[in-house]
Design an enzyme around this catalytic site. Structure first.
Site, PDB file in Angstrom:
ATOM      1  N   ARG A   1      -6.621   8.428  -4.303  1.00  0.00           N
ATOM      2  CA  ARG A   1      -5.391   7.672  -4.406  1.00  0.00           C
ATOM      3  C   ARG A   1      -5.094   7.198  -5.839  1.00  0.00           C
ATOM      4  O   ARG A   1      -3.931   7.130  -6.257  1.00  0.00           O
ATOM      5  CB  ARG A   1      -5.546   6.462  -3.472  1.00  0.00           C
TER       6      ARG A   1
ATOM      7  N   ILE B   1      -5.962  -7.423   3.405  1.00  0.00           N
ATOM      8  CA  ILE B   1      -5.415  -6.499   2.393  1.00  0.00           C
ATOM      9  C   ILE B   1      -5.080  -5.144   3.014  1.00  0.00           C
ATOM     10  O   ILE B   1      -4.016  -4.589   2.777  1.00  0.00           O
ATOM     11  CB  ILE B   1      -6.403  -6.301   1.213  1.00  0.00           C
TER      12      ILE B   1
ATOM     13  N   ARG C   1     -18.673   8.772  -4.231  1.00  0.00           N
ATOM     14  CA  ARG C   1     -17.438   8.467  -4.955  1.00  0.00           C
ATOM     15  C   ARG C   1     -17.602   7.163  -5.731  1.00  0.00           C
ATOM     16  O   ARG C   1     -16.936   6.961  -6.740  1.00  0.00           O
ATOM     17  CB  ARG C   1     -16.265   8.301  -3.975  1.00  0.00           C
TER      18      ARG C   1
ATOM     19  N   ASP D   1     -13.107  -5.101  -0.934  1.00  0.00           N
ATOM     20  CA  ASP D   1     -14.123  -4.069  -1.157  1.00  0.00           C
ATOM     21  C   ASP D   1     -15.545  -4.557  -0.898  1.00  0.00           C
ATOM     22  O   ASP D   1     -16.496  -3.772  -1.012  1.00  0.00           O
ATOM     23  CB  ASP D   1     -14.023  -3.513  -2.588  1.00  0.00           C
TER      24      ASP D   1
ATOM     25  N   ARG E   1      -1.428   2.645   3.097  1.00  0.00           N
ATOM     26  CA  ARG E   1      -1.513   2.629   1.645  1.00  0.00           C
ATOM     27  C   ARG E   1      -0.367   3.360   0.940  1.00  0.00           C
ATOM     28  O   ARG E   1      -0.570   4.363   0.258  1.00  0.00           O
ATOM     29  CB  ARG E   1      -2.864   3.195   1.194  1.00  0.00           C
ATOM     30  N   PRO E   2       0.848   2.861   1.055  1.00  0.00           N
ATOM     31  CA  PRO E   2       1.963   3.503   0.346  1.00  0.00           C
ATOM     32  C   PRO E   2       1.924   3.219  -1.159  1.00  0.00           C
ATOM     33  O   PRO E   2       1.087   2.438  -1.619  1.00  0.00           O
ATOM     34  CB  PRO E   2       3.187   2.839   0.977  1.00  0.00           C
ATOM     35  N   VAL E   3       2.842   3.846  -1.906  1.00  0.00           N
ATOM     36  CA  VAL E   3       2.901   3.617  -3.362  1.00  0.00           C
ATOM     37  C   VAL E   3       4.286   3.091  -3.764  1.00  0.00           C
ATOM     38  O   VAL E   3       4.683   3.200  -4.910  1.00  0.00           O
ATOM     39  CB  VAL E   3       2.553   4.892  -4.177  1.00  0.00           C
ATOM     40  N   ASP E   4       5.010   2.515  -2.804  1.00  0.00           N
ATOM     41  CA  ASP E   4       6.377   2.071  -3.091  1.00  0.00           C
ATOM     42  C   ASP E   4       6.468   1.055  -4.230  1.00  0.00           C
ATOM     43  O   ASP E   4       7.406   1.086  -5.023  1.00  0.00           O
ATOM     44  CB  ASP E   4       7.023   1.509  -1.811  1.00  0.00           C
ATOM     45  N   LEU E   5       5.459   0.190  -4.365  1.00  0.00           N
ATOM     46  CA  LEU E   5       5.530  -0.824  -5.428  1.00  0.00           C
ATOM     47  C   LEU E   5       5.365  -0.188  -6.807  1.00  0.00           C
ATOM     48  O   LEU E   5       5.977  -0.632  -7.780  1.00  0.00           O
ATOM     49  CB  LEU E   5       4.461  -1.902  -5.233  1.00  0.00           C
TER      50      LEU E   5
ATOM     51  N   CYS F   1      -9.186   7.100   0.562  1.00  0.00           N
ATOM     52  CA  CYS F   1      -9.936   6.594   1.707  1.00  0.00           C
ATOM     53  C   CYS F   1      -8.989   6.348   2.887  1.00  0.00           C
ATOM     54  O   CYS F   1      -7.849   5.930   2.706  1.00  0.00           O
ATOM     55  CB  CYS F   1     -10.576   5.255   1.357  1.00  0.00           C
TER      56      CYS F   1
ATOM     57  N   LYS G   1     -16.136   1.555 -11.421  1.00  0.00           N
ATOM     58  CA  LYS G   1     -15.350   2.722 -11.002  1.00  0.00           C
ATOM     59  C   LYS G   1     -13.864   2.426 -11.116  1.00  0.00           C
ATOM     60  O   LYS G   1     -13.104   3.194 -11.719  1.00  0.00           O
ATOM     61  CB  LYS G   1     -15.687   3.077  -9.547  1.00  0.00           C
ATOM     62  N   ASN G   2     -13.428   1.316 -10.523  1.00  0.00           N
ATOM     63  CA  ASN G   2     -11.989   1.053 -10.465  1.00  0.00           C
ATOM     64  C   ASN G   2     -11.395   0.771 -11.833  1.00  0.00           C
ATOM     65  O   ASN G   2     -10.219   1.057 -12.063  1.00  0.00           O
ATOM     66  CB  ASN G   2     -11.694  -0.096  -9.498  1.00  0.00           C
TER      67      ASN G   2
HETATM   68  C1  UD1 Z   1      -7.408  -1.041  -5.613  1.00  0.00           C
HETATM   69  C2  UD1 Z   1      -8.825  -0.563  -5.628  1.00  0.00           C
HETATM   70  C3  UD1 Z   1      -9.433  -0.653  -4.229  1.00  0.00           C
HETATM   71  C4  UD1 Z   1      -9.266  -2.072  -3.679  1.00  0.00           C
HETATM   72  C5  UD1 Z   1      -7.823  -2.533  -3.768  1.00  0.00           C
HETATM   73  C6  UD1 Z   1      -7.617  -3.990  -3.374  1.00  0.00           C
HETATM   74  C7  UD1 Z   1      -8.789   1.107  -7.375  1.00  0.00           C
HETATM   75  C8  UD1 Z   1      -8.920   2.533  -7.752  1.00  0.00           C
HETATM   76  N1  UD1 Z   1      -8.875   0.815  -6.076  1.00  0.00           N
HETATM   77  O1  UD1 Z   1      -6.690  -0.163  -4.762  1.00  0.00           O
HETATM   78  O2  UD1 Z   1     -10.800  -0.311  -4.311  1.00  0.00           O
HETATM   79  O3  UD1 Z   1      -9.654  -2.095  -2.324  1.00  0.00           O
HETATM   80  O4  UD1 Z   1      -7.343  -2.389  -5.124  1.00  0.00           O
HETATM   81  O5  UD1 Z   1      -8.431  -4.814  -4.138  1.00  0.00           O
HETATM   82  O6  UD1 Z   1      -8.686   0.246  -8.223  1.00  0.00           O
HETATM   83  N2  UD1 Z   1       0.504  -1.451  -1.191  1.00  0.00           N
HETATM   84  C9  UD1 Z   1       1.788  -1.153  -0.814  1.00  0.00           C
HETATM   85  N3  UD1 Z   1       2.584  -0.475  -1.681  1.00  0.00           N
HETATM   86  C10 UD1 Z   1       2.156  -0.099  -2.920  1.00  0.00           C
HETATM   87  C11 UD1 Z   1       0.829  -0.417  -3.314  1.00  0.00           C
HETATM   88  C12 UD1 Z   1       0.019  -1.093  -2.424  1.00  0.00           C
HETATM   89  O7  UD1 Z   1       2.216  -1.475   0.296  1.00  0.00           O
HETATM   90  O8  UD1 Z   1       2.920   0.518  -3.673  1.00  0.00           O
HETATM   91  C13 UD1 Z   1      -0.390  -2.200  -0.268  1.00  0.00           C
HETATM   92  C14 UD1 Z   1      -1.642  -1.441   0.113  1.00  0.00           C
HETATM   93  O9  UD1 Z   1      -1.408  -0.587   1.204  1.00  0.00           O
HETATM   94  C15 UD1 Z   1      -2.572  -2.582   0.439  1.00  0.00           C
HETATM   95  C16 UD1 Z   1      -2.172  -3.669  -0.560  1.00  0.00           C
HETATM   96  O10 UD1 Z   1      -0.859  -3.324  -0.977  1.00  0.00           O
HETATM   97  O11 UD1 Z   1      -2.341  -3.036   1.741  1.00  0.00           O
HETATM   98  C17 UD1 Z   1      -3.052  -3.806  -1.784  1.00  0.00           C
HETATM   99  O12 UD1 Z   1      -3.246  -2.538  -2.358  1.00  0.00           O
HETATM  100  P1  UD1 Z   1      -3.527  -2.336  -3.907  1.00  0.00           P
HETATM  101  O13 UD1 Z   1      -3.916  -3.646  -4.525  1.00  0.00           O
HETATM  102  O14 UD1 Z   1      -2.399  -1.599  -4.496  1.00  0.00           O
HETATM  103  O15 UD1 Z   1      -4.792  -1.400  -3.865  1.00  0.00           O
HETATM  104  P2  UD1 Z   1      -5.110  -0.126  -4.759  1.00  0.00           P
HETATM  105  O16 UD1 Z   1      -4.628  -0.372  -6.152  1.00  0.00           O
HETATM  106  O17 UD1 Z   1      -4.714   1.093  -4.065  1.00  0.00           O
END
Ligand code: UD1
Length: 420
Positions: free
Chosen positions: A94, A329, A399, A307, A123-127, A118, A22-23
């Site tokens: 997301r 995480i 999902r 996961d 779970r921000p997207v700042d990075l 979920c 899926k991912n």
């Molecule tokens: C992906 C997977 C998810 C898995 C996760 C960690 C997909 C679709 N989903 O999620 O199933 O649980 O990797 O292996 O591939 N974070 C920030 N800012 C950001 C991005 C992330 O603070 O811009 C934080 C998140 O809140 C979290 C950590 O970084 O605490 C890791 O998240 P990330 O590796 O980005 O997970 P996803 O890509 O969302």
């Protein structure tokens, strides 16, 4: 809303085919936005999240045809006629944020709603945004939408992630393929899904070195072409079904399973006393009686995957001894713990640490799924429990797990979907 009814007790025996990840599929699909030529994915999983990504890509003007009963996705983004990813679709998942990098790289402009997904922490997207800024993008957050611009195209740059993010690495990697010059991504995620994405982008003509290591170097190209790419096996589905015979007893072969996708997890599973053998078709897992408690700390790849934390907890509920599960995480990723408690599990959660004291027997109960991996942990626990477990709100499960009832039933488990 559907429920799943699990009757526990019987040992499992049989084989389970592992689907495409899926991912991986959710990041490979937006890669179509980078090219005018067709991208075809084979070994795609049939899941509702894939349907959501299909709808999102179509809303942007991409064509997505699902063939061979959903296992082949033929995509074409000849022309993108809308560069706004609307809240109504993005809020469902997301991973929708992954269209941002490709659209911006190709068109120099994109608007994407901030995502939902979920309910496992903030779970921000700042990075994602900072990595794109390092490539020269100008970003503006207005009314829940990210407005991104790179009028003269993105430019290569160096970006060091302050901590590992799978999605942000994927977004930046895709964007960098069309940026001018060289991009270096440091402290990049090393997950097999990143390697799969890089393999696909290389097939499309991208120049990428180092995917699967901490430093990825991308030499931008003017355009990408078409490709056909098989989606890598789903290591989380694999780990989940490896736990099924560990929890319920018996022996199951995982067709298409690969140890290298899950090294840290396999080592922990073996430490519980379960046997894992390589076979010609994949992996065979055989229970050796009651599992022994092990401690687990979730980490980015190659560490123990977050996961699989909920599913491992299901095994620890009936293991001999006490186990400490540490979630590093995501915050708030123990929502399955109180539900497992309803089945007689002894779990004490303090912040990011759960201490599980194994009991001899769980008892079936009505429980509620709260997120994707939590849902399947309740089903695993149900396999070990005495009596009937009814898991409600299983839309979370759909999902991420393709035909779960069929796959488990084929090994002799009593798992049935009830529609209401
Ligand atoms: C992906 C997977 C998810 C898995 C996760 C960690 C997909 C679709 N989903 O999620 O199933 O649980 O990797 O292996 O591939 N974070 C920030 N800012 C950001 C991005 C992330 O603070 O811009 C934080 C998140 O809140 C979290 C950590 O970084 O605490 C890791 O998240 P990330 O590796 O980005 O997970 P996803 O890509 O969302």
């Amino acid at each position: 809303m559907d429920s799943i009814v699990v009757k526990g007790g019987g040992a499992l025996s049989g084989a389970i085919p592992i689907s495409g990840a899926k991912n991986a599929c959710l990041t490979l699909m937006p890669a179509t936005l980078l090219s005018e030529e067709p991208l075809t994915l084979t070994n795609a999983p049939r899941l509702s999240d894939i349907g959501t990504m299909t709808a999102l890509l179509q809303s942007l003007g991409a064509e997505v045809a699902s063939m061979q009963d959903g296992q082949v996705l033929a995509m074409s983004s000849h022309k993108l006629d809308n560069l706004t990813a609307e809240y109504d679709i993005v809020r469902k998942m997301r991973a929708s944020i992954l269209v941002l990098g490709p659209m911006l790289a190709r068109e120099g402009h994109a608007v994407v709603s901030l995502p939902g997904g979920c309910a496992i922490g903030a779970r921000p997207v700042d990075l994602h945004l900072k990595a794109l800024e390092a490539m020269g993008a100008t970003l503006d957050l207005r009314e829940g939408y990210v407005h991104a611009e790179a009028k003269n195209g993105l430019k290569g740059g160096t970006f060091e992630f302050p901590f590992v993010s799978v999605g942000a690495t994927e977004n930046a990697l895709m964007a960098a393929t069309l940026a001018k010059g060289t991009t270096v991504l440091k402290n990049a995620a090393r997950e097999p899904e990143i390697v799969d994405l890089a393999d696909c982008l290389i097939r499309m003509g991208a120049q990428i070195d180092g995917a699967g290591t901490e430093t990825i170097t991308i030499q931008g190209v003017d355009r990408l072409g078409g490709a056909t790419h098989p989606v890598v096996a789903d290591r989380i589905e694999l780990g989940t079904y490896m736990l099924a015979p560990a929890v319920a007893g018996g022996s199951v072969e995982l067709i298409g399973g690969r140890r290298d996708l899950l090294t840290a997890f396999v080592e922990k599973l073996e430490a519980t006393g379960v046997s894992v053998e390589d076979t010609d078709a994949g992996l065979r897992v055989t229970s050796q009686g009651r599992a022994k408690a092990v401690d687990v700390t979730t980490e980015p790849f190659p560490g123990f995957p977050t996961d699989l934390q909920a599913q491992m907890m299901a095994l620890m509920c009936t293991a001999e001894g006490t186990s400490v599960l540490e979630e590093t995480i995501f915050e708030n990723r123990f929502m399955h713990a109180p539900e497992l408690g309803r089945m007689g599990a002894k779990i004490d959660v303090q912040g990011g640490t759960a201490t599980v004291t194994g009991v001899e027997q769980l008892k079936g109960a009505p429980v509620m799924a709260t997120d994707l991996r939590a849902s399947v942990s309740l089903i695993l626990a149900g396999l070990a429990a005495e009596g009937e477990t009814v898991v409600s709100r299983v839309y979370h499960l759909d999902r991420g797990y393709e035909r779960l009832e069929d796959k488990l039933s084929a090994c002799g488990a009593s798992v049935e979907r009830i529609s209401s």
